[in-house]
Design an enzyme around this catalytic site. Structure first.
Site, PDB file in Angstrom:
ATOM      1  N   LYS A  86       0.740  -1.256  -0.067  1.00 16.67           N
ATOM      2  CA  LYS A  86       0.033   0.077   0.145  1.00 16.67           C
ATOM      3  C   LYS A  86       0.908   1.168   0.042  1.00 16.67           C
ATOM      4  O   LYS A  86       0.217   2.385   0.176  1.00 16.67           O
ATOM      5  CB  LYS A  86      -1.204  -0.034   1.278  1.00 16.67           C
ATOM      6  CG  LYS A  86      -0.145   0.083   2.547  1.00 16.67           C
ATOM      7  CD  LYS A  86      -0.929   0.521   3.680  1.00 16.67           C
ATOM      8  CE  LYS A  86      -0.207   1.116   4.773  1.00 16.67           C
ATOM      9  NZ  LYS A  86      -0.575   1.639   5.737  1.00 16.67           N
ATOM     10  N   SER A 126     -10.007   1.258  -1.702  1.00 18.86           N
ATOM     11  CA  SER A 126      -9.311   2.787  -1.302  1.00 18.86           C
ATOM     12  C   SER A 126      -9.977   3.858  -1.965  1.00 18.86           C
ATOM     13  O   SER A 126     -10.241   3.615  -3.195  1.00 18.86           O
ATOM     14  CB  SER A 126      -7.795   2.805  -1.369  1.00 18.86           C
ATOM     15  OG  SER A 126      -7.339   3.900  -1.341  1.00 18.86           O
ATOM     16  N   TYR A 151      -0.138   1.794  -7.468  1.00 24.22           N
ATOM     17  CA  TYR A 151      -1.037   1.096  -6.334  1.00 24.22           C
ATOM     18  C   TYR A 151      -2.293   1.579  -6.583  1.00 24.22           C
ATOM     19  O   TYR A 151      -3.090   0.524  -6.539  1.00 24.22           O
ATOM     20  CB  TYR A 151      -0.539   1.902  -5.166  1.00 24.22           C
ATOM     21  CG  TYR A 151      -1.497   1.870  -3.928  1.00 24.22           C
ATOM     22  CD1 TYR A 151      -1.593   0.666  -3.196  1.00 24.22           C
ATOM     23  CD2 TYR A 151      -2.153   2.964  -3.660  1.00 24.22           C
ATOM     24  CE1 TYR A 151      -2.686   0.702  -2.131  1.00 24.22           C
ATOM     25  CE2 TYR A 151      -3.242   3.044  -2.396  1.00 24.22           C
ATOM     26  CZ  TYR A 151      -3.457   1.900  -1.985  1.00 24.22           C
ATOM     27  OH  TYR A 151      -4.395   1.651  -1.135  1.00 24.22           O
ATOM     28  N   LYS A 155      -5.715  -1.241  -7.269  1.00 23.67           N
ATOM     29  CA  LYS A 155      -7.106  -1.176  -6.614  1.00 23.67           C
ATOM     30  C   LYS A 155      -8.202  -1.130  -7.710  1.00 23.67           C
ATOM     31  O   LYS A 155      -9.400  -1.727  -7.474  1.00 23.67           O
ATOM     32  CB  LYS A 155      -7.220   0.100  -5.671  1.00 23.67           C
ATOM     33  CG  LYS A 155      -6.391  -0.301  -4.231  1.00 23.67           C
ATOM     34  CD  LYS A 155      -6.667  -1.153  -3.501  1.00 23.67           C
ATOM     35  CE  LYS A 155      -5.839  -1.603  -2.146  1.00 23.67           C
ATOM     36  NZ  LYS A 155      -6.085  -2.758  -1.514  1.00 23.67           N
TER      37      LYS A 155
END
Ligand code: UD1
Length: 341
Positions: A86, A126, A151, A155
């Protein structure tokens, strides 16, 4: 007692979810390979659950891990999938690490659900999926703009995998929780965040400055078009976030038919970096040395949640305020010993 598999369950968020599951009558089954978490967190989970959980030291990317867990446990009623890297900056430096870990893990979870007949999934998504939103307050209907980091793209891709599976006749009940900025620690200070190396995130960095582990915090930019020039985020207590998972599971476990739902999990209130530092110093009576530096590439100036849907549909809202978050983060920090000392 329903058994819930928590991938990445030994991490910061996973450990708090394990405790919330136990407190709500579920049996947490943790799957973690400790690649980005410390084994000592397990002692904290033991203490807070009276040892009512099980632990499988396995890699979520390996499809066989799920067969082994099912064989050992006899039954899995649902999965909360958290296992992922993350760090936004690291993902820019080493994108393949992120594509491999985050996307292969998601694939392995969905594949295991198909093969092993597990129908319920809650996924740790997220607010990064919104990219740079047009409006600082985002609802679940806000457009998904291009991700600005690998990242963020992982997601988005994982969310898409869930969507594509949903479009088949797969009998899955899936929930995507889009977290805003989780901070704080369990009020008992028995579990909390244990960043490995230099923290990437704001609050663990501040607490380490408070504890004298680091000299000062650099505020990444104070020339944004916000009231005090620093970025605005929606900080949410990790225990409130954990509760959102328990409510999500409650919603899908006894439901029939397939479903895919998405919820923003935030407080609906924006707080600036400067405010976080000021409130931390005030509530904890601890001075923090601050310097002002350049903007961090990829930072969105301001983003916070419209979390009305989570309130209406899940009956969820944040119980803790920002002061509690920062007090609990500090209580937790004070229990830690500086690595190497
Ligand atoms: C990011 C991701 C979020 C992800 C989280 C996990 C985005 C938009 N958000 O949150 O999806 O779940 O990381 O790691 O990609 N700051 C400083 N000095 C510091 C550290 C941070 O000023 O030393 C500032 C940042 O510039 C930012 C704020 O503090 O404005 C919060 O940063 P951070 O805690 O890293 O979280 P996000 O980047 O918001």
């Amino acid at each position: 007692m329903k058994k819930i598999l928590l991938t990445g369950g030994a991490g910061y968020i996973g450990s708090h979810i394990a405790v919330s599951l136990y407190e709500n009558g579920y049996f947490p089954v943790i799957l973690d390979n400790f690649s980005n978490s410390e084994r000592q967190v397990i002692n904290g989970i033991k203490a807070l659950t009276e040892n009512n959980f099980s632990l499988h030291d396995l890699d979520c990317k390996d499809p066989e891990s799920f067969d082994k867990v099912l064989e050992a446990e006899g039954r899995i009623d649902g999965i909360i999938h958290l296992a992922a890297y993350k760090a936004v900056g690291e993902s820019v430096q080493d994108p393949l690490k992120y594509y491999h870990n985050n996307m292969t893990s998601m694939w392995a979870v969905l594949d295991a659900m198909e093969r092993l007949g597990i129908e319920n999934l809650v996924f740790s998504s997220s607010c990064t999926v919104y990219g740079t939103p047009e409006n600082e307050v985002v609802t679940e209907e806000t457009a998904i703009n291009p991700a600005f980091s690998p990242y963020g793209y992982t997601k988005q891709a994982c969310e898409r995998m869930m969507e594509d599976l949903h479009k088949t006749n797969s009998r899955k009940k899936q929930i995507r929780l889009r977290y805003f900025n989780p901070i704080g620690a369990h009020p008992s200070a028995v579990i909390g965040e244990l960043p490995i190396g230099t923290p990437n995130n704001l609050v663990p960095y501040i607490t380490q400055v408070g504890a004298g582990w680091r000299e000062q915090i650099t505020v990444f930019g104070n020339d944004y078009e916000t009231a005090d020039g620093t970025c605005i985020r929606d900080y949410i207590h990790v225990v409130d976030l954990a509760e959102a998972h328990v409510l999500s599971l409650g919603r899908i476990l006894d439901k029939s038919g397939s479903s895919l739902e998405t919820f923003n999990i935030g407080t609906g209130k924006g707080t600036s970096v400067q405010e976080i530092i000021d409130i931390f110093q005030e509530v904890n009576n601890t001075p923090i040395k601050v310097v002002y530096g350049d903007r961090r590439p990829g930072d969105v100036p301001s983003i916070y949640a419209n979390a009305d849907r989570a309130y209406k549909e899940l009956g969820w809202s944040a119980k803790y305020g920002i002061e509690d978050c920062l007090k609990h983060a500090w209580h937790w920090q004070k229990t830690l010993t500086k690595p190497g000392s």
